[in-house]
Design a protein around this motif. Structure first.
Motif, PDB file in Angstrom:
ATOM      1  N   ALA A 192     -46.526  62.637  52.683  1.00 46.51           N
ATOM      2  CA  ALA A 192     -46.267  61.321  53.302  1.00 46.51           C
ATOM      3  C   ALA A 192     -45.089  60.712  52.625  1.00 46.51           C
ATOM      4  CB  ALA A 192     -47.376  60.331  52.915  1.00 46.51           C
ATOM      5  N   ALA A 193     -44.278  61.246  51.696  1.00 44.52           N
ATOM      6  CA  ALA A 193     -43.132  60.969  51.062  1.00 44.52           C
ATOM      7  C   ALA A 193     -41.874  61.339  52.020  1.00 44.52           C
ATOM      8  CB  ALA A 193     -42.851  61.636  49.910  1.00 44.52           C
ATOM      9  N   ARG A 194     -42.084  62.219  52.873  1.00 46.89           N
ATOM     10  CA  ARG A 194     -40.896  62.789  53.661  1.00 46.89           C
ATOM     11  C   ARG A 194     -39.902  61.753  54.407  1.00 46.89           C
ATOM     12  NH1 ARG A 194     -41.668  67.059  51.346  1.00 46.89           N
ATOM     13  NH2 ARG A 194     -43.121  68.703  52.474  1.00 46.89           N
ATOM     14  N   PRO A 195     -40.675  60.779  54.891  1.00 45.80           N
ATOM     15  CA  PRO A 195     -39.591  59.476  55.298  1.00 45.80           C
ATOM     16  C   PRO A 195     -38.969  58.868  54.233  1.00 45.80           C
ATOM     17  CG  PRO A 195     -41.747  59.420  56.552  1.00 45.80           C
ATOM     18  CD  PRO A 195     -41.918  60.424  55.463  1.00 45.80           C
ATOM     19  N   TRP A 196     -39.390  58.407  53.213  1.00 48.39           N
ATOM     20  CA  TRP A 196     -38.957  58.155  52.111  1.00 48.39           C
ATOM     21  C   TRP A 196     -38.031  58.747  51.497  1.00 48.39           C
ATOM     22  CZ3 TRP A 196     -39.419  52.980  51.827  1.00 48.39           C
ATOM     23  CH2 TRP A 196     -40.716  52.303  52.294  1.00 48.39           C
ATOM     24  N   GLN A 197     -38.187  59.998  51.366  1.00 46.46           N
ATOM     25  CA  GLN A 197     -37.159  61.079  50.712  1.00 46.46           C
ATOM     26  C   GLN A 197     -35.894  61.186  51.659  1.00 46.46           C
ATOM     27  OE1 GLN A 197     -39.935  64.408  50.593  1.00 46.46           O
ATOM     28  NE2 GLN A 197     -39.678  64.294  48.361  1.00 46.46           N
ATOM     29  N   GLY A 198     -36.176  60.939  53.092  1.00 47.53           N
ATOM     30  CA  GLY A 198     -35.070  60.944  53.603  1.00 47.53           C
ATOM     31  C   GLY A 198     -34.047  59.755  53.597  1.00 47.53           C
ATOM     32  N   TRP A 199     -34.788  58.574  53.191  1.00 49.50           N
ATOM     33  CA  TRP A 199     -33.961  57.352  53.109  1.00 49.50           C
ATOM     34  C   TRP A 199     -33.429  57.574  51.627  1.00 49.50           C
ATOM     35  CZ3 TRP A 199     -32.420  54.436  56.517  1.00 49.50           C
ATOM     36  CH2 TRP A 199     -33.229  54.075  57.557  1.00 49.50           C
ATOM     37  N   SER A 255     -26.090  58.614  39.741  1.00 47.94           N
ATOM     38  CA  SER A 255     -26.788  58.434  40.695  1.00 47.94           C
ATOM     39  C   SER A 255     -27.443  59.594  41.530  1.00 47.94           C
ATOM     40  CB  SER A 255     -25.592  57.669  41.757  1.00 47.94           C
ATOM     41  OG  SER A 255     -24.520  58.589  42.221  1.00 47.94           O
ATOM     42  N   GLN A 256     -26.812  60.827  41.485  1.00 47.68           N
ATOM     43  CA  GLN A 256     -27.322  61.692  42.231  1.00 47.68           C
ATOM     44  C   GLN A 256     -28.659  62.292  41.140  1.00 47.68           C
ATOM     45  OE1 GLN A 256     -26.236  63.498  44.994  1.00 47.68           O
ATOM     46  NE2 GLN A 256     -25.163  61.569  45.054  1.00 47.68           N
ATOM     47  N   ALA A 257     -28.575  62.106  39.899  1.00 48.62           N
ATOM     48  CA  ALA A 257     -29.719  62.681  38.968  1.00 48.62           C
ATOM     49  C   ALA A 257     -30.913  61.563  39.418  1.00 48.62           C
ATOM     50  CB  ALA A 257     -29.334  62.573  37.458  1.00 48.62           C
ATOM     51  N   LEU A 258     -30.437  60.461  39.563  1.00 48.30           N
ATOM     52  CA  LEU A 258     -31.573  59.165  39.854  1.00 48.30           C
ATOM     53  C   LEU A 258     -32.274  59.551  41.174  1.00 48.30           C
ATOM     54  CD1 LEU A 258     -33.020  56.750  39.079  1.00 48.30           C
ATOM     55  CD2 LEU A 258     -31.218  55.372  40.138  1.00 48.30           C
ATOM     56  N   GLY A 259     -31.535  59.972  41.971  1.00 51.19           N
ATOM     57  CA  GLY A 259     -31.737  60.421  43.553  1.00 51.19           C
ATOM     58  C   GLY A 259     -32.743  61.481  43.540  1.00 51.19           C
ATOM     59  N   LEU A 260     -32.348  62.571  42.645  1.00 55.56           N
ATOM     60  CA  LEU A 260     -32.983  63.763  42.675  1.00 55.56           C
ATOM     61  C   LEU A 260     -34.438  63.415  42.150  1.00 55.56           C
ATOM     62  CD1 LEU A 260     -33.504  66.728  43.087  1.00 55.56           C
ATOM     63  CD2 LEU A 260     -32.216  67.121  40.835  1.00 55.56           C
ATOM     64  N   ALA A 261     -34.385  62.619  40.910  1.00 57.80           N
ATOM     65  CA  ALA A 261     -35.809  62.306  40.445  1.00 57.80           C
ATOM     66  C   ALA A 261     -36.658  61.603  41.058  1.00 57.80           C
ATOM     67  CB  ALA A 261     -35.305  61.571  38.764  1.00 57.80           C
ATOM     68  N   LEU A 262     -35.942  60.538  41.965  1.00 57.85           N
ATOM     69  CA  LEU A 262     -36.929  59.762  42.827  1.00 57.85           C
ATOM     70  C   LEU A 262     -37.371  60.598  44.038  1.00 57.85           C
ATOM     71  CD1 LEU A 262     -37.836  56.927  43.527  1.00 57.85           C
ATOM     72  CD2 LEU A 262     -35.619  56.466  44.740  1.00 57.85           C
ATOM     73  N   ILE A 263     -36.689  61.626  44.582  1.00 58.66           N
ATOM     74  CA  ILE A 263     -37.139  62.389  45.570  1.00 58.66           C
ATOM     75  C   ILE A 263     -38.514  63.344  45.057  1.00 58.66           C
ATOM     76  CG2 ILE A 263     -36.765  64.598  46.787  1.00 58.66           C
ATOM     77  CD1 ILE A 263     -34.093  63.295  47.326  1.00 58.66           C
ATOM     78  N   ILE A 264     -38.215  63.617  43.674  1.00 62.63           N
ATOM     79  CA  ILE A 264     -39.395  64.748  43.068  1.00 62.63           C
ATOM     80  C   ILE A 264     -40.439  63.683  42.850  1.00 62.63           C
ATOM     81  CG2 ILE A 264     -39.979  66.040  41.075  1.00 62.63           C
ATOM     82  CD1 ILE A 264     -37.232  67.081  41.229  1.00 62.63           C
ATOM     83  N   THR A 265     -40.372  62.674  42.400  1.00 65.35           N
ATOM     84  CA  THR A 265     -41.323  61.864  42.010  1.00 65.35           C
ATOM     85  C   THR A 265     -42.158  61.296  43.524  1.00 65.35           C
ATOM     86  OG1 THR A 265     -40.121  60.763  40.243  1.00 65.35           O
ATOM     87  CG2 THR A 265     -42.161  59.266  41.148  1.00 65.35           C
ATOM     88  N   LEU A 266     -41.335  61.076  44.583  1.00 68.50           N
ATOM     89  CA  LEU A 266     -41.953  60.622  45.915  1.00 68.50           C
ATOM     90  C   LEU A 266     -42.909  61.739  46.145  1.00 68.50           C
ATOM     91  CD1 LEU A 266     -39.092  58.699  47.514  1.00 68.50           C
ATOM     92  CD2 LEU A 266     -41.447  57.861  47.065  1.00 68.50           C
ATOM     93  N   GLU A 267     -42.280  63.086  46.151  1.00 65.92           N
ATOM     94  CA  GLU A 267     -43.308  64.239  46.427  1.00 65.92           C
ATOM     95  C   GLU A 267     -44.447  64.460  45.652  1.00 65.92           C
ATOM     96  OE1 GLU A 267     -44.438  67.567  48.794  1.00 65.92           O
ATOM     97  OE2 GLU A 267     -42.509  66.113  49.169  1.00 65.92           O
TER      98      GLU A 267
END
Length: 83
Positions: A34-41, A16-28
């Protein structure tokens, strides 16, 4: 649960942590600033999952400890009767 040598909760935590990190990087990468709020969620979800897994591990450890204590108490009772 752990008879096969794999700790499922630990694997779930790492995944779950790996998936979250990958999602944060992908959003950026995709959305830029514009990804900042989504990264916070995503971060909040990662923390919620981590807390849930920590509580599940604590519950499992306490349940195993109680079972071991009960087995020890039964052995002590049967051993006391033999003496």
């Amino acid at each position: 649960m752990q008879s096969s040598g794999i700790d499922v909760l630990r694997a779930l935590a790492i995944g779950s942590q790996a998936l979250g990190l990958a999602l944060i990087i992908t959003l950026e990468t995709v959305m830029g600033n514009a990804a900042r709020p989504w990264q916070g969620w995503v971060l909040a979800a990662m923390l919620a999952v981590a807390l849930s897994i920590a509580l599940a591990r604590l519950y499992r450890r306490n349940r195993q400890r109680k079972a071991a204590d009960a087995r020890r108490a039964r052995l002590d009772e049967t051993g006391a009767d033999d003496a």
